[in-house]
Motif scaffolding. Structure first.
Motif, PDB file in Angstrom:
ATOM      1  N   SER A   1      46.182   9.665  34.413  1.00  0.00           N
ATOM      2  CA  SER A   1      44.860   9.966  34.600  1.00  0.00           C
ATOM      3  C   SER A   1      44.291   9.139  35.439  1.00  0.00           C
ATOM      4  O   SER A   1      44.226   7.767  35.164  1.00  0.00           O
ATOM      5  N   VAL A   2      43.581   9.393  36.590  1.00  0.00           N
ATOM      6  CA  VAL A   2      42.833   8.437  37.373  1.00  0.00           C
ATOM      7  C   VAL A   2      41.257   8.749  37.390  1.00  0.00           C
ATOM      8  O   VAL A   2      40.727   9.932  37.512  1.00  0.00           O
ATOM      9  N   ASP A   3      40.231   7.795  37.199  1.00  0.00           N
ATOM     10  CA  ASP A   3      38.986   7.768  37.197  1.00  0.00           C
ATOM     11  C   ASP A   3      38.678   6.976  38.563  1.00  0.00           C
ATOM     12  O   ASP A   3      38.801   5.663  38.466  1.00  0.00           O
TER      13      ASP A   3
ATOM     14  N   VAL B   1      33.719  10.486  44.124  1.00  0.00           N
ATOM     15  CA  VAL B   1      34.044  10.637  42.691  1.00  0.00           C
ATOM     16  C   VAL B   1      34.961  11.518  42.608  1.00  0.00           C
ATOM     17  O   VAL B   1      34.669  12.639  42.898  1.00  0.00           O
ATOM     18  N   GLU B   2      36.068  11.036  41.916  1.00  0.00           N
ATOM     19  CA  GLU B   2      37.071  12.149  41.359  1.00  0.00           C
ATOM     20  C   GLU B   2      37.908  11.700  40.388  1.00  0.00           C
ATOM     21  O   GLU B   2      37.911  10.467  40.144  1.00  0.00           O
ATOM     22  N   LYS B   3      38.729  12.533  39.652  1.00  0.00           N
ATOM     23  CA  LYS B   3      39.163  12.522  38.299  1.00  0.00           C
ATOM     24  C   LYS B   3      40.576  13.356  38.520  1.00  0.00           C
ATOM     25  O   LYS B   3      40.646  14.264  37.742  1.00  0.00           O
TER      26      LYS B   3
ATOM     27  N   ASN C   1      42.055  18.328  39.659  1.00  0.00           N
ATOM     28  CA  ASN C   1      41.099  17.422  40.383  1.00  0.00           C
ATOM     29  C   ASN C   1      39.645  17.967  40.225  1.00  0.00           C
ATOM     30  O   ASN C   1      39.425  18.917  40.478  1.00  0.00           O
ATOM     31  N   ASP C   2      38.708  16.758  40.030  1.00  0.00           N
ATOM     32  CA  ASP C   2      37.341  17.238  39.790  1.00  0.00           C
ATOM     33  C   ASP C   2      36.871  16.293  40.881  1.00  0.00           C
ATOM     34  O   ASP C   2      36.801  15.001  40.812  1.00  0.00           O
TER      35      ASP C   2
ATOM     36  N   GLU D   1      44.049  14.584  37.402  1.00  0.00           N
ATOM     37  CA  GLU D   1      45.203  14.379  36.211  1.00  0.00           C
ATOM     38  C   GLU D   1      46.282  15.019  36.485  1.00  0.00           C
ATOM     39  O   GLU D   1      46.476  16.085  37.017  1.00  0.00           O
TER      40      GLU D   1
ATOM     41  N   LYS E   1      35.956   5.765  41.619  1.00  0.00           N
ATOM     42  CA  LYS E   1      34.517   5.931  42.197  1.00  0.00           C
ATOM     43  C   LYS E   1      34.622   4.881  43.419  1.00  0.00           C
ATOM     44  O   LYS E   1      35.213   3.849  43.150  1.00  0.00           O
TER      45      LYS E   1
ATOM     46  N   GLU F   1      40.374   3.162  37.629  1.00  0.00           N
ATOM     47  CA  GLU F   1      40.897   2.918  36.370  1.00  0.00           C
ATOM     48  C   GLU F   1      41.831   3.973  36.216  1.00  0.00           C
ATOM     49  O   GLU F   1      41.791   5.265  36.278  1.00  0.00           O
ATOM     50  N   THR F   2      43.206   3.633  35.665  1.00  0.00           N
ATOM     51  CA  THR F   2      44.293   4.492  35.324  1.00  0.00           C
ATOM     52  C   THR F   2      45.040   4.292  34.259  1.00  0.00           C
ATOM     53  O   THR F   2      45.078   3.237  33.857  1.00  0.00           O
TER      54      THR F   2
END
Length: 734
Positions: free
Chosen positions: A324-326, A349-351, A382-383, A353, A328, A299-300
């Motif tokens: 921002s990218v979600d 899993v990464e997020k 990034n996380d 921004e 998984k 999801e972007t």
């Protein structure tokens, strides 16, 4: 950002409703009518408008007609038709290559060798961009290092995707629907609405669905696509000197996503490894069993802006964006011939921004002197959590799992600041000299930890004893890059140029060691020409690259576990030549061709293999075919009711490798892949119908091959390009 997310999501049904309820006009293009010969195309490769044939850069432009005809909706689609540009899929990550220059490190620390941007905003990685390629005005593919104006890691080149912009002077809209095999169904649409004399809005959407290209029973079929995207763009131009363009974009993709096939690599009674011969591919790469449970969720949300003001003596431009990218995914590596690895998987899993800012001052056209100066800022945070897991004895990838490796990095930051300037001066009416420089100050750091167990012990006894390593790594670099050029516009239709460029790709680190920036020095000469009453275009280029410290990714075995290591090759050299041709032979017949030759090799590269320091000088870098050829021909048949246009195009590529070892196991042999389209446009009525077949030969083409060299995954992992697809499309333009 939650408000922005809601606005972008709302744009999808709004755009759909507008297209359904309103009449449509065709979008204008820059091409001239056929009777006037080949048209001129305006590009922004030098961050100012210029005519393609008068721009001293090796650049190819994919125009709206080619985008529509080839249904370009992803970076992989673009690679089918863009000259000297290739795409490889490493799981869900994209590896882009221009003239054989690529970067294999797709980790959160790695940088691409090809700078990819949308409307001038740079993207650190291509994940999440596939679904965003819709309602496109043009795509510019710049070959060669872009060290001054587009200097962010652009050692191979740059790809700039330019989206459709609002128009103040007229209403326009279009809608299309496509259906094909593998249950494919694709819809696209846009509407351009002038609200006032100073404000216009453009809404666009795209949905893409097809079932999986691979049969993976009992799992769902992989290599599928299910995506939807929407974009809302506003143009505010209160005066002739001031304008603001603002875009909000939302994309969503789910399904299984790309699937790799694990291929047994142990051959012979003594269990030795045969690296020279590619192992047999069970099911011909189309049918292989996987355990249920793999999925992809992407999801972007993005917002981009461009503010431009005419100061009289120069233009000041501020462009930027937030993305921002979600992300998984749970990728299934499969069972390898009944071995101990039953349901090996990769859980990620990464997020990330990302922020982009650029402020630029550009001189006005006219006069012997042209110049521009600017500043650039980029930051990605990034996380990230990744797990390599096994699910012994289970029929699906359902928790709890046995975690063999865990990487937890909640704070991954990459930051780049740069100042740049370039100047050109006309010595005469036809001869111009150019010079430019860029100063880059880069920093990246990562904090967190990783845990790894000895997989040999796990598969022997089931024991898990983690070794935990705390991470607090960083890398920094400060580098100058340069440009110099000499251009001779011998006649209005003949340009000769010579240029010198330097470029670099930022250094970094892995869990095992750090690595230095790679640097490139490039020399290029070229010529752009029009002949025979503006009906034949022939562009030529020859280049020579000297690389130092080229970054290469290697897999090493440490205590039975495969670990990735990025090392710097001593030296490598690329040299080659290109011919690009467009010929309007008659008002009804059009030929286009591109022939690229690249001789790339390591001239000094010592690598550790099986505990021995091995010299690989003479080997070819990955993703660097010696020959790359694109050929196309179309003819317009004038019927009583309209025009029928068949087009046949083919891509021919010599052998290439996926690792620097150049083994038979990671070799893609030479191949050709052809497409056919048939288009009908009526004389009256703003609609058209297209039928198509892509990959007519139905070639099984590797898009990725990986040797993990360890006990975690004792198998080669292969991925494949799409098989033969066919279908039809209806487009309505009012």
């Amino acid at each position: 950002m939650n408000a922005l997310l809601r606005i972008a999501r709302a744009a999808l049904p709004v755009a759909t409703s507008l297209v359904a309820l309103t009449p449509v006009y065709a979008q204008t293009t820059t091409a001239q009518p056929a009777a006037e010969g080949l048209g001129d195309i305006v590009v922004t490769a030098e961050k100012r408008p210029s005519v393609l044939q008068r721009t001293p850069i090796a650049i190819s432009v994919i125009d709206p007609e080619a985008i529509k005809r080839n249904n370009v909706g992803s970076v992989e689609d673009l690679a089918r038709i863009a000259p000297s540009f290739s795409f490889q899929a490493q799981h869900t990550q994209a590896i882009l290559s221009i003239r054989g220059v690529s970067s294999r490190d797709t980790s959160e620390i790695g940088d691409p060798a090809v700078a990819l941007s949308i409307d001038g905003t740079y993207s650190q990685r291509a994940v999440g961009l596939n679904a965003a390629i819709f309602d496109i005005d043009r795509i510019e593919v710049l070959r060669g290092p872009q060290g001054t104006l587009l200097g962010r890691n652009a050692t191979g080149g740059a790809v700039n995707i330019v989206t459709g912009k609002p128009m103040l002077d007229h209403f326009a809209a279009s809608v299309s629907a496509e259906a094909g095999n593998y249950d494919a169904f694709i819809t696209k649409g846009m509407v351009n609405l002038p609200v006032t004399d100073t404000l216009a809005i453009r809404a666009a959407f795209q949905t893409r669905d097809h079932s999986g290209y691979r049969e993976n029973y009992p799992a769902r079929d992989g290599d599928d696509e299910h995506s939807k995207a929407a974009r809302l763009t506003a143009l505010f131009k209160p005066t002739d000197r001031f304008s603001v363009t603002l875009s909000g974009e939302y994309t969503f993709q789910n399904g299984v996503g790309p699937v790799p096939q694990a291929i047994a690599w142990r051959n012979g009674a003594n269990g030795t490894t045969d690296f020279e011969n590619k192992p047999a591919i069970p099911g011909d790469g189309k049918t292989f069993s996987l355990t249920q449970g793999g999925f992809l969720h992407l999801e972007t949300t993005a917002i981009r802006w461009n503010v431009d003001y005419d100061l009289g003596i120069a233009n000041i431009t501020y462009l930027g964006g937030f993305r921002s990218v979600d992300f998984k995914r749970l990728a299934n590596y499969g069972t390898v011939y009944g071995g101990p690895r039953q349901n090996l998987s990769f859980n990620q899993v990464e997020k990330p921004e990302t922020w982009n800012h650029e402020l630029r001052l550009t001189s006005k056209a006219g006069g012997p002197l042209k110049w521009q100066i600017g500043g650039f800022y980029f930051r990605e945070k990034n996380d990230l959590t990744t797990l390599i897991e096994d699910y012994p004895g289970k029929a699906a990838l359902l928790a709890p799992a046995s975690v063999l490796q865990r990487y937890r990095y909640p704070d991954v930051v990459s930051e780049s600041k740069a100042l740049f300037g370039q100047v050109g001066y006309k010595l005469t009416d036809t001869v111009e000299v150019e010079a430019g420089t860029r100063y880059s100050d880069n920093d990246k750091h990562r904090t967190g930890f990783n845990q790894i167990t000895n997989t040999n012990a796990f598969y022997s006894t089931g024991a898990i004893n983690y070794t935990t390593t705390q991470q607090a790594s960083d890398a920094a670099s400060k580098i100058w890059t340069y440009h110099a050029g000499l251009n001779w516009q011998a006649t209005p239709r003949h340009l000769l140029y010579a240029k010198f460029d330097t470029g670099f790709k930022d250094g970094g680190f892995t869990d095992l060691a750090s690595y230095d920036p790679e640097k490139i020095t490039a020399y290029e000469i070229g010529s752009k020409n029009r002949f025979f009453g503006n009906t034949l275009q022939v562009n030529l280029a020859a280049f020579w690259y000297d690389y130092s410290d080229q970054q290469v990714t290697q897999s090493v075995n440490i205590n039975g576990t495969a670990r990735n290591l990025v090392v710097n090759a001593g030296k490598s050299r690329y040299k080659g030549a290109e011919v690009e041709l467009n010929w309007l032979a008659t008002p009804a017949d059009r030929f286009d061709a591109f022939v690229g030759y690249t001789h790339a090799e390591y001239t000094n590269f010592a690598v550790l293999f099986n505990g021995v320091n091995t010299q690989l000088a003479g080997n070819t870098p990955p993703q660097a075919p010696r020959w790359s050829v694109n050929l196309g021909y179309s003819h317009d048949f004038e019927l009583a009711s309209g025009t029928l246009t068949p087009r046949l195009q083919t891509h021919i590529e010599s052998e290439t490798y996926f690792t620097f070892f150049n083994r038979g196991t990671d070799r893609q042999g030479g191949y050709h892949r052809s497409d056919f389209t048939l288009t009908y446009k009526p004389r009256s009525g703003a609609w058209q119908v297209d039928a198509f077949v892509r990959n007519i030969e139905d070639k099984l083409i590797l898009s990725y091959a990986f040797d993990p060299t360890g006990a975690t995954r004792s198998a080669y992992v292969y991925q494949y390009a799409p098989p033969r697809t066919f279908g039809g499309r209806v487009t309505v333009n009012f």
